[in-house]
Design an enzyme around this catalytic site. Structure first.
Site, PDB file in Angstrom:
ATOM      1  CB  SER A 153      -0.926  -0.004   1.216  1.00 58.63           C
ATOM      2  OG  SER A 153      -1.809  -1.114   1.160  1.00 58.63           O
TER       3      SER A 153
ATOM      4  CD  GLU B  27       6.133  -6.960  -3.668  1.00 52.28           C
ATOM      5  OE1 GLU B  27       6.575  -8.012  -3.151  1.00 52.28           O
ATOM      6  OE2 GLU B  27       5.962  -5.913  -3.032  1.00 52.28           O
TER       7      GLU B  27
ATOM      8  CE  LYS C  63      -9.502  -8.210   8.641  1.00 52.33           C
ATOM      9  NZ  LYS C  63      -8.464  -7.741   9.539  1.00 52.33           N
TER      10      LYS C  63
ATOM     11  N   GLY D  55       7.181  -3.606   4.296  1.00 55.48           N
ATOM     12  CA  GLY D  55       6.162  -4.130   5.194  1.00 55.48           C
ATOM     13  C   GLY D  55       6.708  -4.989   6.320  1.00 55.48           C
TER      14      GLY D  55
ATOM     15  CB  VAL E   6      -9.717 -10.789  18.566  1.00 50.27           C
ATOM     16  CG1 VAL E   6     -11.198 -10.438  18.594  1.00 50.27           C
ATOM     17  CG2 VAL E   6      -9.142 -10.780  19.976  1.00 50.27           C
ATOM     18  CD  GLU E   7      -9.299  -8.519  12.660  1.00 50.54           C
ATOM     19  OE1 GLU E   7      -9.609  -7.323  12.627  1.00 50.54           O
ATOM     20  OE2 GLU E   7      -8.326  -8.988  12.008  1.00 50.54           O
TER      21      GLU E   7
ATOM     22  CG  HIS F 243     -35.394   7.324  15.778  1.00 50.20           C
ATOM     23  ND1 HIS F 243     -34.835   6.708  16.881  1.00 50.20           N
ATOM     24  CD2 HIS F 243     -36.696   6.945  15.735  1.00 50.20           C
ATOM     25  CE1 HIS F 243     -35.757   5.996  17.481  1.00 50.20           C
ATOM     26  NE2 HIS F 243     -36.906   6.111  16.813  1.00 50.20           N
TER      27      HIS F 243
END
Length: 495
Positions: free
Chosen positions: A31, A51, A77, A172, A212-213, A468
């Protein structure tokens, strides 16, 4: 062609221009690297980027244009989070009149295939963005051999060197493994996104957002999940009150939590992987995931040879403008270990381009950056936690909270509350931080982040008319003070 450079005697003299193949050479097309390349080219710079070859699972010699977020991070993910969320939706649908069969089939391989197709598509889009911006793309592993020279090892093993006025490192980070016996039996988040078979029983080590994910993902897909972490609550660094809410929600969804517990050994057996904890307990799982942090990708860059300073973790040290101690070498994104979020890498890449090629020296602004944990339901925050506000503030801190059953849950019968929180400076009335755990929290928090960035006060939120019925309106209707914490006091919890 005129190019505005950051001072330091690097102005564009025609004679000097002939010395370089490129104005900018970027190592790493994630990114931050892609954003810096495109924006620099937009200022008229001649840019190249290298890359590693593409593959969903990374290694020291495998990567892909798009980087961690697109290929083996946030994007795939989130796709799996969407897939896992349907399990709860099917359960909730029954009280809304939908009559579903008791057995709803789930095809893991189909989801995996579609996920992979999407990241391949995005990989192609990123390549086209670079091409359309006039950036030269090179496939291979880059390393710095001189303050102005990058050597690229191509897939066939051949090497080629390129001279550049500026070098930007945007390589990264990589998932790390815990050093315990049998560690090779565990997987990281890379492999977790590409498992050929859906596991029936998973053990996860780690209490951060990745742990957690994935606990939410696998539980949502029907697996038994045991989550081990060293602290009393998961998500160290987040607001303590919200951490407790997330832990309660994880347990409510059927995830077995093991706080204050570490893993000490993994052993391969006929039944699966035998997991031994530091408390002497043992259990057997199909998959063991290490979600214990990430390390900056700097080992193979040859930085020490050219004098670029790194910290003890291997992260590249940079100044406020993302410049290293070597004037021609810069770094952005996770490799600097400042704030490891994709939008932050994008910001740093943009600021770099403005500074070096746009004639607008610009420091990244790390204030009021929102983030989210895509657990089920998600947590999202912006600004200071209550603990941070109390620790950093000179004035008393006002805390406003709202706990309620989402309208959808009143019909579905799901016993899960939405929690919202505002932290306010008692003297200035300025909102210092906001957090929410509940459906759509990240979507709502993005708007709250704009308000905080603009310096919103509690009175301004109170004077805003809500939508609302919505959960979001709670942020503008929290009138009653939950508690006042004295400056230098200790945060409390009412949740």
């Amino acid at each position: 062609m005129s190019r505005k450079m950051l001072i330091d005697g690097e102005g564009g003299h025609p004679a000097d221009e002939e010395q370089y193949d490129f104005d900018l050479f970027v190592i790493g097309a994630g990114s931050g690297g892609v954003r810096a390349s495109r924006t620099s080219a937009g200022y008229g710079a001649k840019v190249a980027i290298c890359e590693l070859p593409f593959h969903p699972i990374s290694s020291e010699v495998i990567g892909g244009v798009g980087g961690t977020c697109v290929i083996r991070g946030c994007v795939p993910k989130k796709i799996l989070v969407y897939g896992a969320s349907f399990r709860g939706e099917f359960e909730d649908a029954k009280n809304f009149g939908w009559e579903l069969n008791d057995e709803v089939g789930f095809n893991w391989k189909k989801l995996l295939h579609n996920k992979t197709q999407e990241i391949v598509r995005l990989n192609g889009i990123y390549k086209r963005l670079l091409t359309n911006a006039g950036v030269t793309m090179l496939e291979g592993e880059g390393k710095v051999v001189d303050p102005h020279v990058v050597e690229v090892t191509q897939p066939d093993g051949s090497k080629k060197q390129y001279k550049a006025r500026h070098i930007l490192i945007a390589t990264g980070s990589r998932a790390q493994r815990v050093n315990i016996p049998g560690k090779e039996l565990a997987i990281t988040s890379d492999e977790a996104l590409s498992l050929e078979e859906l596991p029936k029983h998973v053990v996860i080590l780690g209490g951060g957002y990745i742990a957690v994910e994935f606990a939410s993902i696998w539980r949502g897909m029907g697996a038994t999940v045991d989550l081990f972490y060293r602290k009393e609550l998961p998500l160290r660094g987040f607001d303590g009150e919200m951490r407790a809410v997330v832990a309660r929600n994880l347990e409510g969804r059927g995830i077995r939590l093991h706080p204050g517990t570490n893993l000490s050994e993994l052993t391969k057996t006929e039944e699966g992987i035998r997991v031994l904890t530091d408390k002497g307990d043992a259990l057997t799982a199909d998959v063991v995931l290490f979600a214990t942090g990430r390390s900056p990708n700097t080992k193979r860059l040859n930085l020490e040879a050219v004098g670029v300073e790194t910290d003890r973790a291997g992260a590249i040290k940079v100044d406020e403008y993302s410049r290293t101690n070597v004037p021609s070498i810069w770094a952005v994104g996770d490799v600097t270990n400042r704030m490891n979020l994709t939008p932050v890498a994008l910001m740093e890449g943009t600021c770099f381009s403005k500074t070096v090629f746009g004639g607008q020296p610009t420091k990244p602004d790390y204030g009021h950056i929102p983030c989210a944990v895509f657990s089920i339901p998600p947590l999202s925050v912006v600004g200071l936690s209550e603990e941070e506000a109390v620790e950093q503030g000179k004035n008393d801190v006002l805390v406003f909270t709202s706990t309620f059953t989402p309208m959808k849950n009143t019909i579905s019968g799901r016993q899960e509350k939405t929690i919202m929180k505002l932290v306010v400076d008692s003297e200035t009335d300025k909102v210092l931080g906001a957090s929410m755990c509940g459906p759509d929290a990240p979507e709502i928090m993005q708007g709250i982040a704009v308000a905080l960035k603009c310096g919103a006060t509690k009175a301004q939120l109170d004077s805003t008319v809500g939508i609302h019925p919505s959960a979001a309106e709670e942020f503008v209707t929290m009138r009653s003070l939950t508690r006042r914490v004295t400056a230098g006091g200790k945060p409390k919890t009412n949740l």
